[in-house]
Design an enzyme around this catalytic site. Structure first.
Site, PDB file in Angstrom:
ATOM      1  N   ASP A   2       6.075   5.540  -3.498  1.00 46.15           N
ATOM      2  CA  ASP A   2       6.432   4.125  -3.532  1.00 46.15           C
ATOM      3  C   ASP A   2       7.803   3.920  -4.173  1.00 46.15           C
ATOM      4  OD1 ASP A   2       5.954   1.451  -3.030  1.00 46.15           O
ATOM      5  OD2 ASP A   2       5.016   1.100  -4.969  1.00 46.15           O
ATOM      6  N   ASN A   4      10.886   3.109  -2.233  1.00 51.27           N
ATOM      7  CA  ASN A   4      12.076   3.325  -1.404  1.00 51.27           C
ATOM      8  C   ASN A   4      12.909   2.056  -1.248  1.00 51.27           C
ATOM      9  OD1 ASN A   4      11.212   5.940  -0.997  1.00 51.27           O
ATOM     10  ND2 ASN A   4      10.473   5.593   1.079  1.00 51.27           N
ATOM     11  N   ARG A  15      17.190  -1.209   3.450  1.00 54.86           N
ATOM     12  CA  ARG A  15      15.926  -0.518   3.173  1.00 54.86           C
ATOM     13  C   ARG A  15      15.842   0.844   3.842  1.00 54.86           C
ATOM     14  NH1 ARG A  15      11.777  -3.467   0.885  1.00 54.86           N
ATOM     15  NH2 ARG A  15      10.216  -2.123   1.879  1.00 54.86           N
ATOM     16  N   HIS A  19      14.498   4.671   2.701  1.00 53.31           N
ATOM     17  CA  HIS A  19      13.544   5.533   3.406  1.00 53.31           C
ATOM     18  C   HIS A  19      14.161   6.908   3.689  1.00 53.31           C
ATOM     19  CE1 HIS A  19      10.686   2.362   3.626  1.00 53.31           C
ATOM     20  NE2 HIS A  19      11.382   1.624   4.467  1.00 53.31           N
ATOM     21  N   TRP A  51       2.065  -1.770   9.105  1.00 54.96           N
ATOM     22  CA  TRP A  51       2.383  -2.469  10.351  1.00 54.96           C
ATOM     23  C   TRP A  51       2.757  -3.920  10.087  1.00 54.96           C
ATOM     24  CZ3 TRP A  51       3.248   0.614  14.241  1.00 54.96           C
ATOM     25  CH2 TRP A  51       2.532   1.803  14.371  1.00 54.96           C
ATOM     26  N   LEU A 113       0.896  27.005   2.079  1.00 54.03           N
ATOM     27  CA  LEU A 113       0.663  25.633   1.614  1.00 54.03           C
ATOM     28  C   LEU A 113       0.216  24.798   2.793  1.00 54.03           C
ATOM     29  CD1 LEU A 113       1.106  23.232  -0.511  1.00 54.03           C
ATOM     30  CD2 LEU A 113       3.397  23.055   0.472  1.00 54.03           C
ATOM     31  N   ARG A 170       1.341   8.409  -8.205  1.00 53.88           N
ATOM     32  CA  ARG A 170       2.006   7.269  -7.577  1.00 53.88           C
ATOM     33  C   ARG A 170       3.278   6.953  -8.348  1.00 53.88           C
ATOM     34  NH1 ARG A 170      -0.006   1.610  -4.989  1.00 53.88           N
ATOM     35  NH2 ARG A 170       2.075   0.815  -4.588  1.00 53.88           N
ATOM     36  N   SER A 178      -3.926   1.518  -3.779  1.00 50.87           N
ATOM     37  CA  SER A 178      -3.487   0.942  -2.497  1.00 50.87           C
ATOM     38  C   SER A 178      -4.120   1.615  -1.282  1.00 50.87           C
ATOM     39  CB  SER A 178      -1.956   0.987  -2.394  1.00 50.87           C
ATOM     40  OG  SER A 178      -1.369   0.152  -3.366  1.00 50.87           O
ATOM     41  N   GLU A 189      -7.511  13.354 -11.329  1.00 57.85           N
ATOM     42  CA  GLU A 189      -6.658  12.848 -12.393  1.00 57.85           C
ATOM     43  C   GLU A 189      -5.592  11.959 -11.757  1.00 57.85           C
ATOM     44  OE1 GLU A 189      -7.012  13.390 -15.748  1.00 57.85           O
ATOM     45  OE2 GLU A 189      -8.914  14.306 -15.148  1.00 57.85           O
TER      46      GLU A 189
END
Length: 222
Positions: A2, A4, A15, A19, A51, A113, A170, A178, A189
């Site tokens: 969160d 950007n 914006r 991104h 959206w 990974l 976050r 969210s 955690e």
């Protein structure tokens, strides 16, 4: 991932610039995860609520996904990273879907990974879909209602093939999940960081892993 938009706004940038910077932060996080022995890294790339953003921003985001997917596929193969998708990614149209599925197929045998990308994902929708599947099996006589328990529900989650979620991070100072991995986060955690996602780097990631390692996980016990 969160922040950007706010990162870009604070610099007087559009914006989409935020991104793009956020996409570079994904590259850094992916490399750090691989270098520090993380088994699975799940990133919330596009929520089902995204959206609601402007048509221009959604178009920019999907174009950016297409660009980075094409550019980073060789890196995923080189670094032996397996790609997995969760969410209803079919909503992005046949061209991007074909590219995504091609990347999943080409990285399927990689073992260093697992990178899970949540696209058009919403945790409530995932849980509701699991409930519908189990309810239909009960109606069809394949399952007794009394047999529906936590394990059965977990078996219908899109993450059922993955290990339990250990740490959820976050960024941007917001303190909420969210609609992200709500079922999976029951005993994870949680770590909320004040930095914006484009500023996330290896140093921040390693510090987050250190904070996780220092916590005592009781899973409801003492």
């Amino acid at each position: 991932m969160d922040g950007n938009g706010r990162w870009a706004q604070s610099r007087g940038l559009p914006r989409i610039a935020g991104h793009r910077a956020g996409a570079e932060a994904v590259r850094r996080a992916l490399q750090a995860a691989a270098d520090h022995g993380v088994e699975v890294l799940t990133i919330y790339a596009f929520s089902s609520e995204n959206w609601r953003r402007s048509e221009e921003e959604v178009s920019d985001l999907t174009a950016l996904m297409r660009f980075y997917l094409e550019r980073e596929l060789k890196t995923l193969e080189k670094e032996r990273v397996r790609l997995k998708l969760i969410g209803d990614y079919q909503a992005f149209g046949p061209d991007l879907v074909a590219r995504l599925e091609k990347a999943v197929e080409r990285t399927a045998s990689n073992t260093r990974l697992t990178l899970v990308i949540a696209l058009n994902y919403g945790s409530r929708a995932e849980i509701a879909a699991a409930a519908r599947t189990l309810a239909q099996r009960a109606l069809d006589g394949q399952l007794q209602v009394s047999e529906i328990d936590e394990q059965r529900i977990a078996g219908e989650m899109q993450t059922r093939e993955l290990p339990p979620l250990d740490l959820l991070i976050r960024t941007s100072g917001e303190v909420r999940l969210s609609n992200f991995l709500l079922w999976q986060a029951a005993y994870a955690e949680l770590l909320f960081l004040d930095i914006m996602w484009p500023d996330f780097d290896e140093t921040v990631f390693v510090d987050a892993l250190g904070q996780y390692a220092s916590r005592q996980r009781r899973f409801g016990g003492r």
